[in-house]
Design a protein around this motif. Structure first.
Motif, PDB file in Angstrom:
ATOM      1  N   ALA A   1       0.835  -1.199   0.000  1.00  0.00           N
ATOM      2  CA  ALA A   1       0.000   0.000   0.000  1.00  0.00           C
ATOM      3  C   ALA A   1       0.873   1.253   0.000  1.00  0.00           C
ATOM      4  CB  ALA A   1      -0.936  -0.005   1.203  1.00  0.00           C
ATOM      5  N   ARG A   2       1.950   1.238   0.803  1.00  0.00           N
ATOM      6  CA  ARG A   2       2.866   2.386   0.820  1.00  0.00           C
ATOM      7  C   ARG A   2       3.546   2.544  -0.534  1.00  0.00           C
ATOM      8  NH1 ARG A   2       4.465  -0.393   5.562  1.00  0.00           N
ATOM      9  NH2 ARG A   2       3.390   0.409   7.422  1.00  0.00           N
TER      10      ARG A   2
ATOM     11  N   LEU B   1      -7.124   5.228   0.240  1.00  0.00           N
ATOM     12  CA  LEU B   1      -8.039   4.096   0.094  1.00  0.00           C
ATOM     13  C   LEU B   1      -7.781   3.344  -1.211  1.00  0.00           C
ATOM     14  CD1 LEU B   1     -11.377   5.625   1.402  1.00  0.00           C
ATOM     15  CD2 LEU B   1     -10.304   3.528   2.273  1.00  0.00           C
ATOM     16  N   GLN B   2      -7.493   4.068  -2.276  1.00  0.00           N
ATOM     17  CA  GLN B   2      -7.178   3.423  -3.550  1.00  0.00           C
ATOM     18  C   GLN B   2      -5.957   2.509  -3.408  1.00  0.00           C
ATOM     19  OE1 GLN B   2      -8.584   3.310  -6.537  1.00  0.00           O
ATOM     20  NE2 GLN B   2     -10.057   4.991  -6.575  1.00  0.00           N
ATOM     21  N   ALA B   3      -4.939   3.000  -2.708  1.00  0.00           N
ATOM     22  CA  ALA B   3      -3.731   2.195  -2.509  1.00  0.00           C
ATOM     23  C   ALA B   3      -4.022   0.955  -1.671  1.00  0.00           C
ATOM     24  CB  ALA B   3      -2.649   3.044  -1.842  1.00  0.00           C
ATOM     25  N   CYS B   4      -4.812   1.121  -0.628  1.00  0.00           N
ATOM     26  CA  CYS B   4      -5.178  -0.013   0.217  1.00  0.00           C
ATOM     27  C   CYS B   4      -5.995  -1.037  -0.565  1.00  0.00           C
ATOM     28  CB  CYS B   4      -5.969   0.463   1.435  1.00  0.00           C
ATOM     29  SG  CYS B   4      -5.003   1.394   2.643  1.00  0.00           S
ATOM     30  N   ALA B   5      -6.908  -0.544  -1.407  1.00  0.00           N
ATOM     31  CA  ALA B   5      -7.755  -1.441  -2.196  1.00  0.00           C
ATOM     32  C   ALA B   5      -6.938  -2.225  -3.211  1.00  0.00           C
ATOM     33  CB  ALA B   5      -8.851  -0.638  -2.896  1.00  0.00           C
ATOM     34  N   ALA B   6      -5.968  -1.568  -3.840  1.00  0.00           N
ATOM     35  CA  ALA B   6      -5.113  -2.265  -4.801  1.00  0.00           C
ATOM     36  C   ALA B   6      -4.344  -3.393  -4.120  1.00  0.00           C
ATOM     37  CB  ALA B   6      -4.147  -1.278  -5.455  1.00  0.00           C
ATOM     38  N   SER B   7      -3.823  -3.125  -2.929  1.00  0.00           N
ATOM     39  CA  SER B   7      -3.085  -4.135  -2.182  1.00  0.00           C
ATOM     40  C   SER B   7      -3.997  -5.277  -1.741  1.00  0.00           C
ATOM     41  CB  SER B   7      -2.417  -3.502  -0.956  1.00  0.00           C
ATOM     42  OG  SER B   7      -1.846  -4.485  -0.134  1.00  0.00           O
ATOM     43  N   LEU B   8      -5.181  -4.937  -1.244  1.00  0.00           N
ATOM     44  CA  LEU B   8      -6.118  -5.962  -0.786  1.00  0.00           C
ATOM     45  C   LEU B   8      -6.556  -6.864  -1.935  1.00  0.00           C
ATOM     46  CD1 LEU B   8      -7.875  -7.179   1.463  1.00  0.00           C
ATOM     47  CD2 LEU B   8      -9.622  -5.463   0.898  1.00  0.00           C
ATOM     48  N   LEU B   9      -6.865  -6.277  -3.087  1.00  0.00           N
ATOM     49  CA  LEU B   9      -7.294  -7.069  -4.239  1.00  0.00           C
ATOM     50  C   LEU B   9      -6.185  -8.018  -4.691  1.00  0.00           C
ATOM     51  CD1 LEU B   9      -9.361  -7.752  -6.418  1.00  0.00           C
ATOM     52  CD2 LEU B   9      -8.484  -5.804  -7.749  1.00  0.00           C
TER      53      LEU B   9
END
Length: 215
Positions: A9-10, A110-118
């Motif tokens: 995410a970072r 949130l976009q970065a977190c979502a990319a990592s989660l997906l």
């Protein structure tokens, strides 16, 4: 349920580059956004197994004839394939849209977190497929998605239709072949009798100045 890879995410936020320090307020915002995302996300996936032929730069499976040298090279040696798709759900899209209007800086995180989660969720699903294939002496190739290399993005829709994804997980494609919900992935995952060795991802890419390059 898959978790967010905070390091990734970072990286998506550009904080892995020289000078990309993470101070305490930003780290708190990252964790807060991650918690909000995890509460909203409804990860779902669907896949199906099909026979596969690769010949003369063309891949044939599930009623699709795909002209792609890159995909053919990636699936060379495979006789079977999983069609695969996954989504974080419409709830995630609603959260992202709401924050894009009311809290732009938070929406970026949130976009970065979502990319990592997906990505983690897809990896988790494919780990399960690998365990399923192992007793048959088969190994999974990395996911290869429409729009990557010369794999035409127009194959988003036939891939979704082959998986009955609109009915099963509510995943569709627009006329421009963008996925809806947006935090979603479609891919082909080859099955081979030999392990996959060639480099993939950033290691296989010559764009060394990419802001999102790993390592």
């Amino acid at each position: 349920m898959a978790e967010i890879d905070w390091k990734e995410a970072r990286r998506y936020l550009g904080l892995h580059r020289p000078g990309g320090r993470v101070d305490e307020p930003l780290e708190e915002a990252l964790r807060s956004c991650g918690a909000e995302l995890l509460a909203a996300a409804r990860p779902r996936a669907v896949w199906r197994h099909f026979p596969l032929t690769v010949e003369n730069g063309t891949v044939t499976c599930a009623g699709m004839t795909i002209p792609s040298a890159h995909l053919s090279r990636h699936l060379n040696g495979c006789g079977e394939v999983y069609l695969f798709t996954a989504t974080l759900g419409a709830e995630t899209d609603r959260l992202l849209r709401r924050c894009a209007v009311t809290q732009v800086s938070r929406a970026v995180i949130l976009q970065a977190c979502a990319a990592s989660l997906l990505e983690n969720y897809c990896d988790e699903c494919c780990d399960g497929l690998a365990r399923e294939a192992a007793p048959e002496g088969l190994f999974l190739r990395p996911r290869f998605s429409p729009g990557y290399g010369d794999f035409p993005i127009a194959f988003q829709r036939p891939l979704l239709e082959a998986l009955e994804a609109p009915r099963r997980i509510g995943l569709t494609a627009t006329e421009a072949m963008m996925l809806t919900p947006t935090k979603s992935v479609t891919a082909l995952v080859g099955l081979s009798p030999t392990p996959w060795c060639p480099p993939t991802g950033c290691a296989a890419c010559g764009k060394t100045d990419c802001a999102f390059r790993k390592g």
